[in-house]
Enzyme design. Structure first.
Site, PDB file in Angstrom:
ATOM      1  N   ASN A 189      -5.673  12.698  -0.237  1.00 50.79           N
ATOM      2  CA  ASN A 189      -5.087  11.190   0.995  1.00 50.79           C
ATOM      3  C   ASN A 189      -5.514  11.042   1.886  1.00 50.79           C
ATOM      4  O   ASN A 189      -7.164  10.669   1.342  1.00 50.79           O
ATOM      5  CB  ASN A 189      -4.137  12.534   1.932  1.00 50.79           C
ATOM      6  N   LYS A 190      -5.281   9.039   2.659  1.00 49.97           N
ATOM      7  CA  LYS A 190      -6.263   8.912   3.649  1.00 49.97           C
ATOM      8  C   LYS A 190      -7.426   9.157   4.015  1.00 49.97           C
ATOM      9  O   LYS A 190      -6.841  10.640   4.518  1.00 49.97           O
ATOM     10  CB  LYS A 190      -4.851   8.619   4.644  1.00 49.97           C
ATOM     11  N   ARG A 216      -6.494  -0.025  -7.579  1.00 45.98           N
ATOM     12  CA  ARG A 216      -7.088   0.546  -6.975  1.00 45.98           C
ATOM     13  C   ARG A 216      -7.013   2.060  -7.939  1.00 45.98           C
ATOM     14  O   ARG A 216      -6.844   2.584  -7.988  1.00 45.98           O
ATOM     15  CB  ARG A 216      -6.522   1.324  -5.676  1.00 45.98           C
ATOM     16  N   ASP A 235      -2.405  10.658  -2.417  1.00 43.78           N
ATOM     17  CA  ASP A 235      -2.658   9.893  -3.270  1.00 43.78           C
ATOM     18  C   ASP A 235      -2.534  10.144  -4.650  1.00 43.78           C
ATOM     19  O   ASP A 235      -2.791   9.285  -5.863  1.00 43.78           O
ATOM     20  CB  ASP A 235      -3.684   8.947  -3.073  1.00 43.78           C
ATOM     21  N   GLN A 252      -3.531   2.546   9.826  1.00 44.68           N
ATOM     22  CA  GLN A 252      -1.754   2.533   9.422  1.00 44.68           C
ATOM     23  C   GLN A 252      -0.923   3.488  10.206  1.00 44.68           C
ATOM     24  O   GLN A 252       0.649   3.263  10.147  1.00 44.68           O
ATOM     25  CB  GLN A 252      -2.387   3.424   7.711  1.00 44.68           C
ATOM     26  N   ARG A 269       0.512  -1.119   0.054  1.00 44.44           N
ATOM     27  CA  ARG A 269      -0.244   0.080   0.257  1.00 44.44           C
ATOM     28  C   ARG A 269       0.639   1.366   0.393  1.00 44.44           C
ATOM     29  O   ARG A 269       2.165   1.165   0.358  1.00 44.44           O
ATOM     30  CB  ARG A 269      -0.930  -0.018   1.218  1.00 44.44           C
ATOM     31  N   GLY A 270      -0.109   2.884  -0.141  1.00 49.41           N
ATOM     32  CA  GLY A 270       0.659   3.593  -0.045  1.00 49.41           C
ATOM     33  C   GLY A 270       1.419   4.003  -1.564  1.00 49.41           C
ATOM     34  O   GLY A 270       1.618   3.186  -2.582  1.00 49.41           O
ATOM     35  N   ALA A 271       0.691   5.402  -1.716  1.00 56.00           N
ATOM     36  CA  ALA A 271       0.116   5.024  -3.345  1.00 56.00           C
ATOM     37  C   ALA A 271       1.505   5.314  -4.388  1.00 56.00           C
ATOM     38  O   ALA A 271       1.828   4.493  -5.145  1.00 56.00           O
ATOM     39  CB  ALA A 271       0.025   6.624  -3.146  1.00 56.00           C
TER      40      ALA A 271
HETATM   41  O1  MRU Z   1      -5.032   2.803   2.079  1.00 56.34           O
HETATM   42  P1  MRU Z   1      -3.672   3.275   1.731  1.00 56.34           P
HETATM   43  O2  MRU Z   1      -2.768   3.039   3.055  1.00 56.34           O
HETATM   44  O3  MRU Z   1      -2.934   3.025   0.357  1.00 56.34           O
HETATM   45  O4  MRU Z   1      -3.157   5.081   1.674  1.00 56.34           O
HETATM   46  C1  MRU Z   1      -1.795   5.448   1.865  1.00 56.34           C
HETATM   47  C2  MRU Z   1      -1.644   6.852   2.008  1.00 56.34           C
HETATM   48  O5  MRU Z   1      -2.905   7.684   2.064  1.00 56.34           O
HETATM   49  C3  MRU Z   1      -0.714   8.047   2.067  1.00 56.34           C
HETATM   50  O6  MRU Z   1      -0.775   9.073   2.914  1.00 56.34           O
HETATM   51  C4  MRU Z   1      -0.417   7.923   0.727  1.00 56.34           C
HETATM   52  O7  MRU Z   1      -0.726   7.056  -0.187  1.00 56.34           O
HETATM   53  C5  MRU Z   1       1.183   9.022   0.375  1.00 56.34           C
HETATM   54  S1  MRU Z   1       2.442   7.426   0.995  1.00 56.34           S
HETATM   55  C6  MRU Z   1       3.949   7.970   1.062  1.00 56.34           C
END
Ligand code: MRU
Length: 305
Positions: free
Chosen positions: A225-226, A76, A215, A174, A39-41
């Site tokens: 973002n999250k 996603r 994201d 997270q 996970r993470g963009a």
């Molecule tokens: O659903 P996730 O855990 O993939 O969400 C991640 C986030 O929202 C992060 O803040 C974002 O991807 C930046 S990661 C460097």
């Protein structure tokens, strides 16, 4: 990636178990991305790229590679890094060696982009600052040192005495599971808080600056973002606390005009119920929210692509 074998650390098991999963196919990778084991963009873009490279190297036809890229692209919907990576690789489907080299370039670029964001963002941090972060944006979310957490790490490496308040980041934690794990490995002092405690800390003058990841950044500067990031931004604005977004240029989407056009992933009700509410409770579970550009003090981009 080692001798053509691709393995990933299963983030759903952290911090209590460090288990690596072997990825056999791009369909495996799609399932892994969907259940947030990866996970993470930035990381999902690079992970999808490596999976496509694995397929191209295995002798798949160009048509199969193009189809797989389209399928990975849909794993996603919100993080544009995934689409960016697939759009860079897909035209190379007829040249497997070039596609593999490009996937490796994406990997190396991410490491480098993280370094430049860390340098740029750390300059904003003052000795003695208490920082707030949301979700996980560190080494687990990128192939480098991270985005927002990379900035925090660099400030700490520079000898600045900082303290980090970590939002636990409901519903999948997270922050509590991953950011707390990373910060403790890095020996960076932190305090874990429930998401609804940030307002009190801000009112009491305990937070000097917020750093979050992203994201997707729309053309007008709105940021997805999250889920919960928007709330942090509103609180920071109310308390006149600088709110910084940190993300590589692979997160910028010139084709999406405003935040209202960013597709927001909706996830399963059970993630929110968490075994504690009635099993049939009605649930709202968007994985991301949009922070309007007006609430963002600055975006730390690091170097050009
Ligand atoms: O659903 P996730 O855990 O993939 O969400 C991640 C986030 O929202 C992060 O803040 C974002 O991807 C930046 S990661 C460097």
């Amino acid at each position: 990636m080692h001798d053509g074998e691709l393995s990933i650390l299963d983030q759903t098991l952290l911090p209590h178990e460090e288990k690596w999963i072997v990825v056999h196919s791009h369909l495996d990778m799609i399932a892994i991305i969907r259940r947030l084991a990866v996970r993470g963009a930035p990381l999902i873009g690079v992970a999808a790229a490596l999976s496509l490279a694995q397929l191209a190297e295995s002798g798949a036809s160009a048509a199969q590679v193009v189809r797989a890229a389209a399928e990975l692209r849909e794993a996603r919907p919100t993080a544009v890094n995934l689409m960016y990576a697939m759009d860079r690789l897909s035209p190379l489907a007829t040249h497997p060696a070039k596609l593999v080299a490009e996937a490796e370039r994406l990997f190396d670029e991410d490491v480098d982009l993280c370094e430049s964001m860390a340098d740029e963002g750390a300059a904003l941090v003052r000795d003695g600052d208490n920082l707030l972060t949301h979700c996980n944006t560190g080494g687990l979310a990128t192939v480098g040192i991270g985005t927002a957490l990379g900035v925090i790490r660099r400030a700490h490496e520079q000898g600045k005495r900082i303290h980090v308040y970590v939002d636990e980041t409901r519903p999948l934690l997270q922050g509590a599971r991953l950011t707390a794990w990373e910060l403790s490995k890095l020996n960076i002092p932190y305090t874990l808080i429930c998401d609804n405690m940030a307002a009190t800390l801000m009112r009491d003058g305990k937070i000097q600056r917020c750093f979050v990841g992203c994201d997707r950044v729309a053309a007008n500067g709105d940021v997805a973002n999250k889920i919960g990031t928007y709330g942090v931004a509103v609180l920071a604005h109310h308390h006149r606390i600088p709110f910084h977004v940190v993300g590589p240029r692979t997160t910028f989407d010139a084709n999406t005009a405003t935040g209202a056009n960013i597709p927001i992933e909706q996830r399963s009700a059970d993630e929110v119920r968490g075994g504690k509410s009635p099993t049939d409770a009605h649930v709202f579970n968007p994985a991301f929210d949009v922070t309007p550009a007006a609430l963002i003090t600055s975006i730390v981009w690091g170097r050009e692509l």
